[in-house]
Design a protein around this motif. Structure first.
Motif, PDB file in Angstrom:
ATOM      1  N   THR A 484       0.861  -1.184   0.000  1.00 49.29           N
ATOM      2  CA  THR A 484       0.000   0.000   0.000  1.00 49.29           C
ATOM      3  C   THR A 484       0.900   1.239   0.000  1.00 49.29           C
ATOM      4  OG1 THR A 484      -0.107  -0.328   2.390  1.00 49.29           O
ATOM      5  CG2 THR A 484      -2.072  -0.888   1.146  1.00 49.29           C
ATOM      6  N   LEU A 487       0.176   7.293   2.869  1.00 47.66           N
ATOM      7  CA  LEU A 487      -0.306   8.640   2.559  1.00 47.66           C
ATOM      8  C   LEU A 487      -0.541   9.407   3.847  1.00 47.66           C
ATOM      9  CD1 LEU A 487      -2.991   7.569  -0.069  1.00 47.66           C
ATOM     10  CD2 LEU A 487      -0.622   8.288  -0.501  1.00 47.66           C
TER      11      LEU A 487
ATOM     12  N   GLU B 111       7.895  12.626  13.919  1.00 44.45           N
ATOM     13  CA  GLU B 111       7.949  12.807  12.470  1.00 44.45           C
ATOM     14  C   GLU B 111       8.916  11.805  11.839  1.00 44.45           C
ATOM     15  OE1 GLU B 111       6.111  14.783  10.379  1.00 44.45           O
ATOM     16  OE2 GLU B 111       4.914  15.162  12.159  1.00 44.45           O
ATOM     17  N   LYS B 114       7.086   8.611  11.651  1.00 43.48           N
ATOM     18  CA  LYS B 114       6.049   8.684  10.615  1.00 43.48           C
ATOM     19  C   LYS B 114       6.646   8.507   9.229  1.00 43.48           C
ATOM     20  CE  LYS B 114       3.074  12.207  10.647  1.00 43.48           C
ATOM     21  NZ  LYS B 114       2.663  13.581  10.978  1.00 43.48           N
ATOM     22  N   MET B 118       5.591   5.622   6.759  1.00 48.02           N
ATOM     23  CA  MET B 118       4.948   5.942   5.482  1.00 48.02           C
ATOM     24  C   MET B 118       5.674   5.225   4.359  1.00 48.02           C
ATOM     25  SD  MET B 118       3.752   9.910   5.923  1.00 48.02           S
ATOM     26  CE  MET B 118       3.345  10.243   4.239  1.00 48.02           C
ATOM     27  N   GLY B 121       4.486   1.902   3.883  1.00 50.29           N
ATOM     28  CA  GLY B 121       3.118   1.744   3.389  1.00 50.29           C
ATOM     29  C   GLY B 121       2.021   2.082   4.381  1.00 50.29           C
ATOM     30  N   PHE B 122       2.366   2.665   5.521  1.00 51.46           N
ATOM     31  CA  PHE B 122       1.342   3.019   6.512  1.00 51.46           C
ATOM     32  C   PHE B 122       0.851   4.441   6.259  1.00 51.46           C
ATOM     33  CE2 PHE B 122       3.600  -0.440   8.325  1.00 51.46           C
ATOM     34  CZ  PHE B 122       2.676  -1.118   9.106  1.00 51.46           C
ATOM     35  N   SER B 123      -0.470   4.605   6.247  1.00 49.67           N
ATOM     36  CA  SER B 123      -1.048   5.930   6.041  1.00 49.67           C
ATOM     37  C   SER B 123      -1.351   6.584   7.372  1.00 49.67           C
ATOM     38  CB  SER B 123      -2.324   5.834   5.211  1.00 49.67           C
ATOM     39  OG  SER B 123      -1.961   5.587   3.867  1.00 49.67           O
ATOM     40  N   TYR B 124      -1.256   7.910   7.376  1.00 44.99           N
ATOM     41  CA  TYR B 124      -1.376   8.665   8.625  1.00 44.99           C
ATOM     42  C   TYR B 124      -2.704   9.401   8.716  1.00 44.99           C
ATOM     43  CZ  TYR B 124      -0.645  11.679  12.491  1.00 44.99           C
ATOM     44  OH  TYR B 124      -0.814  12.286  13.698  1.00 44.99           O
ATOM     45  N   ASP B 125      -3.276   9.450   9.921  1.00 41.69           N
ATOM     46  CA  ASP B 125      -4.384  10.367  10.201  1.00 41.69           C
ATOM     47  C   ASP B 125      -4.429  10.628  11.705  1.00 41.69           C
ATOM     48  OD1 ASP B 125      -6.516  12.067   9.811  1.00 41.69           O
ATOM     49  OD2 ASP B 125      -7.771  10.612   8.767  1.00 41.69           O
ATOM     50  N   ASP B 126      -5.214  11.650  12.100  1.00 41.19           N
ATOM     51  CA  ASP B 126      -5.374  12.009  13.511  1.00 41.19           C
ATOM     52  C   ASP B 126      -6.698  11.489  14.037  1.00 41.19           C
ATOM     53  OD1 ASP B 126      -3.050  13.834  13.734  1.00 41.19           O
ATOM     54  OD2 ASP B 126      -4.170  14.978  12.234  1.00 41.19           O
ATOM     55  N   PRO B 183      -5.630  -4.710   1.884  1.00 41.05           N
ATOM     56  CA  PRO B 183      -5.122  -4.515   3.244  1.00 41.05           C
ATOM     57  C   PRO B 183      -5.241  -3.065   3.749  1.00 41.05           C
ATOM     58  CG  PRO B 183      -3.290  -4.616   1.696  1.00 41.05           C
ATOM     59  CD  PRO B 183      -4.537  -4.882   0.908  1.00 41.05           C
ATOM     60  N   ARG B 185      -3.108  -0.448   6.137  1.00 43.73           N
ATOM     61  CA  ARG B 185      -1.909  -0.152   6.947  1.00 43.73           C
ATOM     62  C   ARG B 185      -2.092   1.271   7.440  1.00 43.73           C
ATOM     63  NH1 ARG B 185       0.269  -3.096   2.649  1.00 43.73           N
ATOM     64  NH2 ARG B 185       1.301  -5.035   3.264  1.00 43.73           N
ATOM     65  N   TRP B 225       9.583  -7.852  10.912  1.00 39.68           N
ATOM     66  CA  TRP B 225      10.303  -7.177   9.826  1.00 39.68           C
ATOM     67  C   TRP B 225      10.048  -5.664   9.892  1.00 39.68           C
ATOM     68  CZ3 TRP B 225       8.819  -4.534   5.281  1.00 39.68           C
ATOM     69  CH2 TRP B 225       9.869  -4.314   4.367  1.00 39.68           C
TER      70      TRP B 225
END
Lengths: 794, 337
Positions: A484, A487, B111, B114, B118, B121-126, B183, B185, B225
């Protein structure tokens, strides 16, 4: 829970060296908080020789000893007569200030007006299991003042472990030993408990009236005990692990609880009238507990009692009653081993505020089956061998609906697919067998031992296999799953842009505390509704959730000013909170504080901050965020000095405020210079963070530059002047910038001189001077008409 | 006779080092005056052949323009009071500037994590600080009666809302919002609140970073991993990890993760209490109950999750010995990073 390794090794064969045993404990899944290797951590305990003993006046059973702790250094130590001592004996002495591995720190203390400067230590008090009389005694003057660890060989450790709430079976040493045996491939050895039912005393009948709270109740009559202090091997084990020895009967129940995890209770049989009834406390009933507190009955959720035919005798599973316990005169004992439902115990323990080792275990969940029986059998055997019981009666066992074994399927492929490492059927079977599971039908049927109350899903079996194989057997390998893209959000990007812009302008990022005092500053806030307050704050200083970042920025300025750091360029990005309606609301804010010299590393000049420096910072920031249609309009906000604050409006939406902090606020914080602050709603700025501005064709024809200077009333806002210029000039005006603003000498009072510099350009031709002159004329006359502007120098 | 470029260079140097209006006028006269050096060259033009004359004339004109511009600029500079850059310049005086800005070390650490995640493949939000009891506890397999709630001393704001005790509270929110897109992430970071008394290593407010991955094939090996990559990114390519069994209501298997000591490189020091290892995070495979709370099917989906104390990582990265420094905001502290 405190684990003495020597005691733990009673249940393991062959004996394991400490160097193997200690690392195994975290592998099992115990959280080791401290591991005291006694051969090292008892070093501060020294051999002292008793030179004189005399009774302590007014305290029967206590003695004042003069103990020589180093050649010529005699200290006075008061000791109780738990173990007799004699003049001339060398004994282990911990002087005041010593911290023992059990966690006890020795202090100088005065008893009956006599100072005691240390403690003569029993084995158990030092965390050791007694191998002799419970006190190390030396008859060699040469050991005087030597460290105890040089005088004897100590091969024990005292380990403080936290047993996670899912594993109450490890709240007994046998539970821990079982896990260690599985990890290290050694044998688990159960303690001896010969069946001793040989008496003919009538069994006590049992009725369970609350089967949802008490699953099983067993008891057994044990006759002819001699209540006395426990032998050293037993007392030292309890002392070492943090329990106070009381008498042999009570100590046996505690000892077995430490061994099997199962709490037991001993009643004086002669206090039990007719039968045992397990029922809730009735209205009007009360019971005085062993710790002196009183439990009252009544109400819908009354606690569970162990009663006889007439009255409650114990608070079930939590604590015994004062009257029914073991006394020196007790001859016959009714030994209870029961199973109570965790939730009931938990609720009662919480509501009554009564906790105990027993409640701690029951509320986490005990084994209603084998462990319960094993613990009772072990205790009755010890009552015979240690407390001299003459006869043991038959067991009364009421178990209305026996717990059924939980069964799961756990094929090796499932374990492999979950761990991401190939695990064979043999590995799964052998791992689970070691922990007491019964595997059959090619792992389609795995029966869970009843002590494992935590196994509520098949995934726990996978964890058990992983623990036995060792987590290191799981190799790190990248995901076989679809990749993925990572973002982030526009808001997160806006925070980044704002942070970089401000750090680039020389600002320090602060990290505040979102909780503030109940009487803290509520000014500066732009949020509606009351503040969000905590229902159960830690203290009144951290009792409310903040609704503005500015009070913290001001406090930080004051803190640093008191340390002579007076040039404030601070910002913080965090949430602010309020309760505009029923639900609490939160949003992201950016707080900025500016004050002192703007050029703090300049040795030639000093530039003081004013409002326009703050405004400039905000404008640069908004530019970086591609904010469009930005307006600053005068506003009055509590906390900012009157007439100094501006509302920041972006695209017709309120996006924040900027102004000068009221000087009286600053004076109270001992800051005597102007300070400016702004607070912006980041959410309103986030959209711009993702803007990809479209390209505008570069100008191909030369520009014409014109300056214009004029005098207007002070009351005329610059924004109005600029607007008028733009309208009057028409589309060929490319830009207009304020060059100079001046009032004072040579300018009429109440008026000011404003100079602007303008750029004119046409997209399709070179502008002629005449075109521009005409535009400037129009501008001059519009300014005159609208504001009575006198154009200067024309 | 000097070439024109040589003459120009000399003239420009002369102008740049003129430190008064009088000296500047003198320079003007020397080159552009009636008997000036450039003027003298101009006068020789007449005697030259036409093709040479044109070329030489252009060069002289360009030189004259440059000298005139230099005179103008120098004049403006002298009027503005700028000193000439000459032998009297003390280059050892400090540059004129303002002190540089700094990012708070907690933010910098969060940061950094993060960015690494990222990349994986992990997406960020609050997610909310004021959270419902449901998301903070119930959705994480921690119902009201659960003994694990004892591990949290929770601040309540009203009957249903708590100050979140961990950022793990975001898991069910993310899964429910995903619309079944597998998936997933996801990660978040933010403030968390617990009723801890303040001391050198406890503060009632702290920052966590949480992440999880759910798919059809996501395993404990992936977790290992991912965390190894994160540790290498954060602590350097030699960072090693150790996994120990642990317990969290929302993961099984659960693992406490230690990183090889960042100070002594496992030779043994005070920071790691001579163990060579530092406890840095909690992790594990997500419980079926948690997946169900997120609207997923534990028979088809599986995933891992981990949570990190950002304050602790910040303290380890910078060897800060007292958590209170992080929230005191003393300039002498902030300017070190």
């Amino acid at each position: 829970m405190i684990v003495n390794t020597e005691w733990l090794l009673d249940y393991l064969a062959p004996r394991i060296p400490l160097t193997d045993l200690l690392p195994a404990l975290p592998r099992v899944g115990l959280d080791v908080e401290a591991a005291h290797v006694l051969a090292r951590d008892l070093a501060p305990v020294r051999v002292g020789i008793i030179r004189a003993i005399r009774p302590l006046e007014g305290a029967a059973g206590r003695y004042v000893c003069d103990v020589e702790v180093a050649r010529g250094d005699v200290r006075q130590i008061i000791c109780a007569s738990v173990h007799p001592v004699e003049v001339g004996w060398g004994v282990p002495v911990a002087l005041a200030g010593t911290e023992l591995p059990t966690g006890t720190t020795i202090h100088e203390e005065t008893f009956h007006g006599v100072l005691s400067q240390g403690m003569i230590c029993l084995d158990g008090e030092m965390g050791m299991v007694a191998k002799g009389t419970g006190l190390q005694v030396f008859h060699d003057e040469g050991l005087l003042g030597k460290s105890l660890t040089d005088a004897i060989v100590i091969d024990e450790a005292l380990v403080h472990v936290k047993v996670y709430p899912n594993r109450p079976d490890c709240l007994g040493l046998i539970g821990i030993a079982r896990e260690v045996a599985a990890m290290l491939g050694v044998r688990l050895v159960f303690p001896e408990a010969p069946k001793t039912a040989n008496g003919n005393a009538a069994a006590v009948p049992v009725e369970i009236l609350a089967p949802s709270l008490c699953t099983r109740y067993t008891c057994q009559v044990v006759q002819g005990v001699r209540v006395a202090p426990s032998p050293a091997w037993l007392a030292s084990r309890l002392m070492a692990t943090g329990s106070r020895p009381i008498n042999n009967v009570v100590d046996i129940t505690n000892f077995v609880m430490h061994e099997w995890a199962q709490p037991l209770h001993a009643f004086d049989l002669h206090r039990v009238r007719e039968k045992i009834v397990v029922r809730k406390f009735a209205a009007g009933e009360s019971l005085r507990l062993l710790d002196g507190r009183t439990v009252e009955g009544g109400g819908g959720d009354a606690p569970l009692a162990i009663a006889d035919a007439h009255a409650p005798m114990a608070l079930a599973g939590i604590m015994g009653g004062e009257m029914s316990g073991i006394a020196e005169s007790t001859a016959d004992v009714l030994l209870e081993a029961a199973h109570f439902e965790p939730t009931g115990i938990r609720m009662s323990s919480r509501r009554l505020g009564v906790s105990s080792d027993s409640a701690y275990r029951f509320e986490r969940g005990m084994d209603p089956n084998e462990t319960l029986d094993a613990a009772r059998e072990r205790a009755s055997a010890l009552l015979v061998s240690v407390a001299g019981a003459k006869a043991v009666g038959a067991v009364t066992d009421v178990y209305p609906s026996p717990a059924k074994a939980k069964v799961f399927a756990m094929p090796a492929e499932r374990v492999s697919g979950y761990l991401g490492t190939n695990v064979t059927r043999e590995q799964v079977t052998s791992s689970l067998n070691k922990l007491g599971y019964k595997c059959s039908e090619g792992l389609q049927r795995v029966e869970v031992p009843s002590r494992r109350v935590d196994v509520d899903d098949a995934v726990v079996l996978i964890e058990d296999v992983a623990r036995v194989l060792g987590y290191d057997a799981i190799a790190a390998s990248p995901s076989a799953e679809t990749p993925t893209a990572g973002l982030t959000t526009a808001l997160d990007q806006a925070r980044g842009i704002a942070r970089r812009a401000l750090v680039g302008s020389g600002f320090l990022e602060l990290r505040g505390v979102p909780l503030e005092p109940l009487d803290g500053d509520t000014r500066y806030s732009q949020l509606s509704g009351p503040s969000v307050t905590l229902a159960n704050p830690l203290n009144t200083d951290l009792a409310r959730v903040r609704r503005s970042l500015v009070p913290f920025l001001v406090k930080t300025a004051a803190y640093n000013a008191s340390r002579r750091a007076m040039n404030f360029r601070y910002f913080e990005i965090d949430k602010i909170f309020s309760r505009p309606a029923a639900e609490p609301e939160e949003q992201w804010a950016l707080g900025i504080l500016l004050g002192g010299a703007l050029n703090d590393m300049d040795w030639s000049t000093r530039r003081e901050t004013d409002f326009f420096d703050l405004k400039g910072v905000v404008e640069s920031l908004l530019e970086a965020l591609h904010a469009s249609r930005v307006m600053f309009t005068p506003v009055s906000i509590n906390g900012y000095a009157p007439g100094t604050a501006a509302q920041i409006v972006i695209d017709r939406e309120i996006a924040g405020v900027a102004g000068q902090i009221a000087p009286e606020t600053l004076a109270a914080e001992r800051i005597h210079q102007p300070v400016f602050a702004a607070e912006l709603f980041l959410g309103k700025l986030a959209a711009g963070a993702r803007t990809t501005p479209p390209f505008t064709a570069l100008p191909r024809y030369p520009a014409v530059f014109r300056d214009l200077s004029f005098v207007v009333d002070l009351a005329v806002a610059y924004s109005a002047i600029e607007e008028t210029i733009r309208v009057a000039a028409g589309p060929q005006l490319e830009s207009v910038d304020c060059m100079d603003v001046f009032s004072g000498k040579g300018i009429a009072p109440g008026r000011r001189s404003v100079a602007v510099s303008m750029v004119f350009r046409a997209p399709d031709r070179t502008l002629a001077s005449e075109d521009v002159n005409a535009a400037v004329e129009r501008i001059a006359s519009r300014l005159d008409e609208e504001f009575g502007a006198e154009v200067r120098g024309r | 006779m000097q070439s024109i470029p040589e003459l120009l260079e000399r003239a420009l140097a002369h102008i740049m080092t003129s430190d008064s209006m009088a000296a500047l006028e003198q320079a003007r006269v020397q080159y552009l005056g009636k008997a000036g050096e450039l003027t003298a060259r101009m006068k020789t033009l007449g005697a030259l052949a036409p093709e040479v004359k044109k070329q030489f004339g252009q060069a002289l004109n360009t030189a004259k323009q440059n000298i005139e511009e230099a005179l103008e600029q120098r004049k403006a500079a002298l009027q503005a009071g700028v000193k000439p850059a000459g032998p009297s310049l003390d280059v050892t005086l400090p540059g004129r500037r303002r002190l540089a800005g700094r990012v708070h070390p907690i933010t910098a650490t969060a940061e950094a994590m993060k960015q690494i995640l990222m990349g994986l493949g992990f997406s960020y939000d609050d997610y909310p600080d004021i959270e419902t009891e449901y998301y903070n506890f119930d959705s994480l397999n921690t119902p009201a009666w659960h003994p694990a709630r004892d591990l949290h001393d929770t601040f309540y704001t009203d009957g249903e809302h708590v100050m979140r005790t961990h950022t793990t509270a975001f898991q069910a929110r993310v899964m429910r919002a995903s619309g079944g897109q597998i998936p997933i992430r996801a990660m978040t970071t933010g403030r968390c609140y617990r009723k801890d008394d303040i001391d050198a290593s406890h503060f009632p407010i702290f920052q966590q970073l949480d992440a999880f991955a759910v798919g059809y094939n996501i395993t404990m090996s992936d977790l290992r991993w991912t965390l190894t990559e994160l540790a290498r990114g954060l602590f350097g390519p030699d960072a090693k990890l150790r996994f120990r069994p642990s317990y969290f209501p929302f993961t099984t298997p659960s693992a406490e993760v230690d990183v090889s000591c960042v100070v002594c490189n496992q030779r043994g020091c005070a920071l790691c209490s001579r163990t060579g290892w530092l406890e840095v995070l909690g992790s594990g495979m997500m419980r079926p109950e948690v997946l169900r709370a997120g609207g997923l099917d534990p028979d088809r989906h599986q995933g891992f999750a981990f949570g990190i104390g950002v304050d602790r990582i910040t303290m380890l990265r910078h060897q800060i010995n007292d958590i209170r420094h992080l929230y005191q905001n003393e300039e002498a502290f902030l300017r070190q990073f």
